[in-house]
Motif scaffolding. Sequence first.
Motif, PDB file in Angstrom:
ATOM      1  N   GLY A  43       0.741  -1.078   0.166  1.00 29.71           N
ATOM      2  CA  GLY A  43      -0.077   0.041  -0.039  1.00 29.71           C
ATOM      3  C   GLY A  43       0.929   1.317   0.016  1.00 29.71           C
ATOM      4  O   GLY A  43       2.077   1.066   0.325  1.00 29.71           O
ATOM      5  N   PRO A  44       0.304   2.530  -0.476  1.00 28.88           N
ATOM      6  CA  PRO A  44       0.934   3.671  -0.368  1.00 28.88           C
ATOM      7  C   PRO A  44       1.572   3.915   1.033  1.00 28.88           C
ATOM      8  O   PRO A  44       1.125   3.438   2.087  1.00 28.88           O
ATOM      9  N   GLU A  45       2.820   4.567   1.106  1.00 22.46           N
ATOM     10  CA  GLU A  45       3.120   4.805   2.450  1.00 22.46           C
ATOM     11  C   GLU A  45       3.702   6.551   2.393  1.00 22.46           C
ATOM     12  O   GLU A  45       4.190   6.969   1.421  1.00 22.46           O
ATOM     13  N   TYR A  46       3.371   7.198   3.568  1.00 24.84           N
ATOM     14  CA  TYR A  46       3.792   8.549   3.628  1.00 24.84           C
ATOM     15  C   TYR A  46       5.280   8.950   3.373  1.00 24.84           C
ATOM     16  O   TYR A  46       6.063   8.074   3.952  1.00 24.84           O
ATOM     17  N   VAL A  47       5.637   9.904   2.677  1.00 28.40           N
ATOM     18  CA  VAL A  47       6.911  10.091   2.735  1.00 28.40           C
ATOM     19  C   VAL A  47       7.169  11.615   3.423  1.00 28.40           C
ATOM     20  O   VAL A  47       8.196  11.605   4.231  1.00 28.40           O
ATOM     21  N   ILE A  48       6.735  12.807   3.097  1.00 24.67           N
ATOM     22  CA  ILE A  48       6.974  13.729   3.665  1.00 24.67           C
ATOM     23  C   ILE A  48       5.755  15.037   3.096  1.00 24.67           C
ATOM     24  O   ILE A  48       5.120  14.390   2.396  1.00 24.67           O
ATOM     25  N   HIS A  49       5.741  15.864   3.860  1.00 20.25           N
ATOM     26  CA  HIS A  49       4.750  17.070   3.581  1.00 20.25           C
ATOM     27  C   HIS A  49       5.409  18.492   3.818  1.00 20.25           C
ATOM     28  O   HIS A  49       6.268  18.653   4.794  1.00 20.25           O
ATOM     29  N   GLY A  50       4.839  19.421   3.344  1.00 17.42           N
ATOM     30  CA  GLY A  50       5.365  20.670   3.732  1.00 17.42           C
ATOM     31  C   GLY A  50       4.387  21.896   3.305  1.00 17.42           C
ATOM     32  O   GLY A  50       3.468  21.418   2.510  1.00 17.42           O
ATOM     33  N   LEU A  51       4.388  23.169   3.736  1.00 15.36           N
ATOM     34  CA  LEU A  51       3.573  23.940   3.279  1.00 15.36           C
ATOM     35  C   LEU A  51       4.185  25.220   2.520  1.00 15.36           C
ATOM     36  O   LEU A  51       3.934  25.578   1.506  1.00 15.36           O
ATOM     37  N   THR A  52       5.158  25.748   3.153  1.00 16.64           N
ATOM     38  CA  THR A  52       5.855  26.743   2.315  1.00 16.64           C
ATOM     39  C   THR A  52       7.442  26.637   2.208  1.00 16.64           C
ATOM     40  O   THR A  52       8.275  26.727   1.435  1.00 16.64           O
ATOM     41  N   SER A  53       7.913  26.400   3.556  1.00 10.51           N
ATOM     42  CA  SER A  53       9.510  25.952   3.868  1.00 10.51           C
ATOM     43  C   SER A  53      10.068  24.872   3.287  1.00 10.51           C
ATOM     44  O   SER A  53       9.156  23.675   3.329  1.00 10.51           O
ATOM     45  N   ASN A  54      11.021  24.650   3.052  1.00 11.41           N
ATOM     46  CA  ASN A  54      11.816  23.370   2.645  1.00 11.41           C
ATOM     47  C   ASN A  54      11.575  22.469   3.755  1.00 11.41           C
ATOM     48  O   ASN A  54      11.829  23.063   5.004  1.00 11.41           O
ATOM     49  N   VAL A  55      11.491  21.044   3.672  1.00 15.42           N
ATOM     50  CA  VAL A  55      11.549  20.068   4.842  1.00 15.42           C
ATOM     51  C   VAL A  55      12.514  18.909   4.486  1.00 15.42           C
ATOM     52  O   VAL A  55      12.795  18.677   3.445  1.00 15.42           O
TER      53      VAL A  55
END
Lengths: 113, 115
Positions: A43-55
């Motif tokens: 199944g899919p898995e979460y990697v990363i997320h962000g809004l404005t700044s680099n993460v």
Amino acid sequence: DAKTTQPNSMESNEEEPVHLPCNHSTISGTDYIHWYRQLPSQGPEYVIHGLTSNVNNRMASLAIAEDRKSSTLILHRATLRDAAVYYCILRDRLYNQGGKLIFGQGTELSVKP
Amino acid sequence: EAGVTQFPSHSVIEKGQTVTLRCDPISGHDNLYWYRRVMGKEIKFLLHFVKESKQDESGMPNNRFLAERTGGTYSTLKVQPAELEDSGVYFCASSQRFRGRNEQFFGPGTRLTVL
């Protein structure tokens, strides 16, 4: 939810960096940029997320353009295990705590030894 | 901590029969989602439970699909009667409420084949 555009496929060599692009020109001010990946037969898995700044996290980095109309998922040293379909998904902050994920076609990344 | 589990991993049935898929979310996760991928298509959302209540069932394709989540724990997705176009992989996911990034944790999926 706003639409994202990704290349259908990309190739990389093992132990080299990989930059996976995503365009989201209609992104709204309250949209978070999420990345998930799906390894073969899983199944899919979460990697990363962000809004404005680099993460950065242990899996990858997310570089977000200043106008937020595009972003790039960076795998610093690709391994064979990173071969997967990578999905760039926008999620409204208002629903960020429970809303559905809207998957596009994603980018199929192949990694050569 | 155990992940999201789904049962069965594979199911092969004939058109017109009934199939029930089961999902056990991560313990303590109030949000539970069903998604599916039919051949050659993108992964599509089916519905979302918060505890035992259906929060969003906008993705359910028709009334042959019935999802339940008794007691806010495990969930079942029943297809009755199954049609050929229902073949695909059905994924379940769960997430916590009001916690940080709210990532969804997916199970390995149930591959359904309708002959």
